[in-house]
Design a protein around this motif. Structure first.
Motif, PDB file in Angstrom:
ATOM      1  N   ILE A  97       8.320   5.617   4.516  1.00  0.00           N
ATOM      2  CA  ILE A  97       8.627   4.602   5.355  1.00  0.00           C
ATOM      3  C   ILE A  97       8.335   4.715   7.233  1.00  0.00           C
ATOM      4  N   ARG A  98       7.526   3.475   7.437  1.00  0.00           N
ATOM      5  CA  ARG A  98       7.180   3.854   9.167  1.00  0.00           C
ATOM      6  C   ARG A  98       8.249   2.715   9.346  1.00  0.00           C
ATOM      7  N   LEU A  99       9.301   3.302  10.374  1.00  0.00           N
ATOM      8  CA  LEU A  99      10.435   2.673  11.630  1.00  0.00           C
ATOM      9  C   LEU A  99       9.749   2.492  13.292  1.00  0.00           C
ATOM     10  N   ASP A 100       8.855   0.589  12.712  1.00  0.00           N
ATOM     11  CA  ASP A 100       8.383   0.617  14.033  1.00  0.00           C
ATOM     12  C   ASP A 100       9.532  -0.003  14.835  1.00  0.00           C
ATOM     13  N   LEU A 101       9.776   0.807  15.675  1.00  0.00           N
ATOM     14  CA  LEU A 101      10.957   0.239  17.408  1.00  0.00           C
ATOM     15  C   LEU A 101      10.138   0.673  18.254  1.00  0.00           C
ATOM     16  N   GLY A 102       8.779   0.157  18.400  1.00  0.00           N
ATOM     17  CA  GLY A 102       8.138   0.443  19.844  1.00  0.00           C
ATOM     18  C   GLY A 102       9.281  -0.860  20.627  1.00  0.00           C
ATOM     19  N   GLY A 103       9.560  -1.812  20.102  1.00  0.00           N
ATOM     20  CA  GLY A 103      10.508  -2.773  21.213  1.00  0.00           C
ATOM     21  C   GLY A 103      11.597  -2.826  20.814  1.00  0.00           C
ATOM     22  N   VAL A 104      12.363  -1.969  21.024  1.00  0.00           N
ATOM     23  CA  VAL A 104      13.758  -0.922  20.799  1.00  0.00           C
ATOM     24  C   VAL A 104      13.852  -1.143  22.421  1.00  0.00           C
ATOM     25  N   THR A 105      15.225  -1.938  23.183  1.00  0.00           N
ATOM     26  CA  THR A 105      15.630  -1.486  24.106  1.00  0.00           C
ATOM     27  C   THR A 105      16.406  -1.370  24.353  1.00  0.00           C
ATOM     28  N   PHE A 106      17.475  -0.780  23.474  1.00  0.00           N
ATOM     29  CA  PHE A 106      18.485  -0.091  23.295  1.00  0.00           C
ATOM     30  C   PHE A 106      19.001   0.563  22.129  1.00  0.00           C
TER      31      PHE A 106
ATOM     32  N   GLN B 251      19.530  -1.032   7.725  1.00  0.00           N
ATOM     33  CA  GLN B 251      20.431  -0.026   7.028  1.00  0.00           C
ATOM     34  C   GLN B 251      19.966  -0.577   5.773  1.00  0.00           C
ATOM     35  N   ASP B 252      20.119  -2.295   5.427  1.00  0.00           N
ATOM     36  CA  ASP B 252      19.869  -2.699   4.082  1.00  0.00           C
ATOM     37  C   ASP B 252      18.601  -2.876   3.465  1.00  0.00           C
ATOM     38  N   TYR B 253      17.672  -2.778   4.277  1.00  0.00           N
ATOM     39  CA  TYR B 253      16.258  -2.559   4.047  1.00  0.00           C
ATOM     40  C   TYR B 253      16.092  -1.011   3.736  1.00  0.00           C
ATOM     41  N   LEU B 254      16.718   0.214   3.698  1.00  0.00           N
ATOM     42  CA  LEU B 254      16.532   1.316   3.889  1.00  0.00           C
ATOM     43  C   LEU B 254      16.892   1.694   2.210  1.00  0.00           C
ATOM     44  N   VAL B 255      18.387   1.017   1.125  1.00  0.00           N
ATOM     45  CA  VAL B 255      18.820   1.027   0.243  1.00  0.00           C
ATOM     46  C   VAL B 255      17.979   0.011  -0.405  1.00  0.00           C
ATOM     47  N   ARG B 256      17.114  -0.532  -0.475  1.00  0.00           N
ATOM     48  CA  ARG B 256      15.982  -0.827  -1.364  1.00  0.00           C
ATOM     49  C   ARG B 256      15.705  -0.972  -2.300  1.00  0.00           C
TER      50      ARG B 256
ATOM     51  N   ASP C  69       1.053  -1.329  -0.207  1.00  0.00           N
ATOM     52  CA  ASP C  69      -0.125  -0.162   0.090  1.00  0.00           C
ATOM     53  C   ASP C  69       0.968   1.129  -0.060  1.00  0.00           C
ATOM     54  N   GLY C  70       1.977   1.361  -0.636  1.00  0.00           N
ATOM     55  CA  GLY C  70       2.388   2.600  -0.332  1.00  0.00           C
ATOM     56  C   GLY C  70       4.025   2.793   0.324  1.00  0.00           C
ATOM     57  N   THR C  71       3.821   1.934   1.458  1.00  0.00           N
ATOM     58  CA  THR C  71       5.039   2.405   2.737  1.00  0.00           C
ATOM     59  C   THR C  71       4.994   1.064   2.937  1.00  0.00           C
ATOM     60  N   THR C  72       6.565   1.011   3.540  1.00  0.00           N
ATOM     61  CA  THR C  72       7.477   0.154   4.042  1.00  0.00           C
ATOM     62  C   THR C  72       7.431  -0.076   5.248  1.00  0.00           C
ATOM     63  N   VAL C  73       6.961  -0.937   5.722  1.00  0.00           N
ATOM     64  CA  VAL C  73       7.079  -1.021   7.413  1.00  0.00           C
ATOM     65  C   VAL C  73       8.314  -2.122   7.643  1.00  0.00           C
ATOM     66  N   ILE C  74       9.356  -0.995   8.957  1.00  0.00           N
ATOM     67  CA  ILE C  74      10.602  -2.222   9.047  1.00  0.00           C
ATOM     68  C   ILE C  74      10.389  -2.447  11.087  1.00  0.00           C
ATOM     69  N   THR C  75       9.853  -3.017  10.916  1.00  0.00           N
ATOM     70  CA  THR C  75      10.093  -3.852  11.957  1.00  0.00           C
ATOM     71  C   THR C  75      10.871  -4.299  13.375  1.00  0.00           C
ATOM     72  N   VAL C  76      11.214  -3.751  14.568  1.00  0.00           N
ATOM     73  CA  VAL C  76      13.422  -3.537  14.773  1.00  0.00           C
ATOM     74  C   VAL C  76      12.262  -3.740  16.679  1.00  0.00           C
TER      75      VAL C  76
ATOM     76  N   LEU D 236       8.263   9.527   6.574  1.00  0.00           N
ATOM     77  CA  LEU D 236       8.741   9.235   7.910  1.00  0.00           C
ATOM     78  C   LEU D 236       7.785   9.720   8.732  1.00  0.00           C
ATOM     79  N   THR D 237       7.412   7.807   9.407  1.00  0.00           N
ATOM     80  CA  THR D 237       6.599   7.763  10.953  1.00  0.00           C
ATOM     81  C   THR D 237       7.748   6.931  11.816  1.00  0.00           C
ATOM     82  N   LEU D 238       7.956   7.639  12.620  1.00  0.00           N
ATOM     83  CA  LEU D 238       9.144   6.512  13.561  1.00  0.00           C
ATOM     84  C   LEU D 238       7.544   6.148  15.036  1.00  0.00           C
ATOM     85  N   VAL D 239       7.917   4.826  14.741  1.00  0.00           N
ATOM     86  CA  VAL D 239       7.181   4.252  16.375  1.00  0.00           C
ATOM     87  C   VAL D 239       8.230   4.702  17.787  1.00  0.00           C
ATOM     88  N   ALA D 240       8.404   4.346  18.482  1.00  0.00           N
ATOM     89  CA  ALA D 240       9.326   4.407  19.212  1.00  0.00           C
ATOM     90  C   ALA D 240       9.453   4.630  21.099  1.00  0.00           C
TER      91      ALA D 240
END
Length: 127
Positions: free
Chosen positions: A62-71, A49-54, A29-36, A94-98
């Motif tokens: 781009i939606r970077l879902d970093l809700g599960g990042v602990t560090f 970063q490999d995903y950002l240069v695809r 649907d036009g958006t790349t979602v990267i969940t980390v 750009l959306t950052l879920v943090a």
């Protein structure tokens, strides 16, 4: 087909060097979602970063879902700045879920970066 665009969903996964790190990327649907999730150190940041240069990045954003990042290390911060530059240069959103850890790092450096404008904080309880 939505709004004249073909919706293609692609998914790929990467396991990081530390137990508990995971990265999932999907485009549709036009958006790349990267969940980390887990710790974002230099090795993990390189994998993200490999995903950002695809070539298959969604044209809308781009939606970077970093809700599960602990560090979030310095390399992770550099990754966020690169994502912001990429989206700005390409005219994408750009959306950052943090997580609280990511939110803290973003707010510490945001005087010049403008990342807070893209931030959607999540609480520790909602993880």
């Amino acid at each position: 087909m939505r709004h004249g665009r073909r919706s293609v969903a692609t998914t790929s996964r990467s396991r990081g060097p530390r137990a508990g790190f995971s990265c999932d990327c999907r485009t549709g649907d036009g958006t790349t979602v990267i969940t980390v999730a887990g710790e974002v150190d230099i090795v993990a940041a390189d994998r993200i970063q490999d995903y950002l240069v695809r070539d298959e990045l969604g044209p809308d954003g781009i939606r970077l879902d970093l809700g599960g990042v602990t560090f979030m290390g310095v390399a992770g911060l550099a990754l966020l700045l690169h994502a912001a530059d990429l989206c700005r240069d390409q005219g994408m959103d750009l959306t950052l879920v943090a997580s609280p850890e990511v939110t803290r790092v973003v707010k510490l450096i945001d005087a010049t970066a403008g990342l807070v404008d893209h931030l959607i904080p999540v609480t520790a309880d909602s993880r």
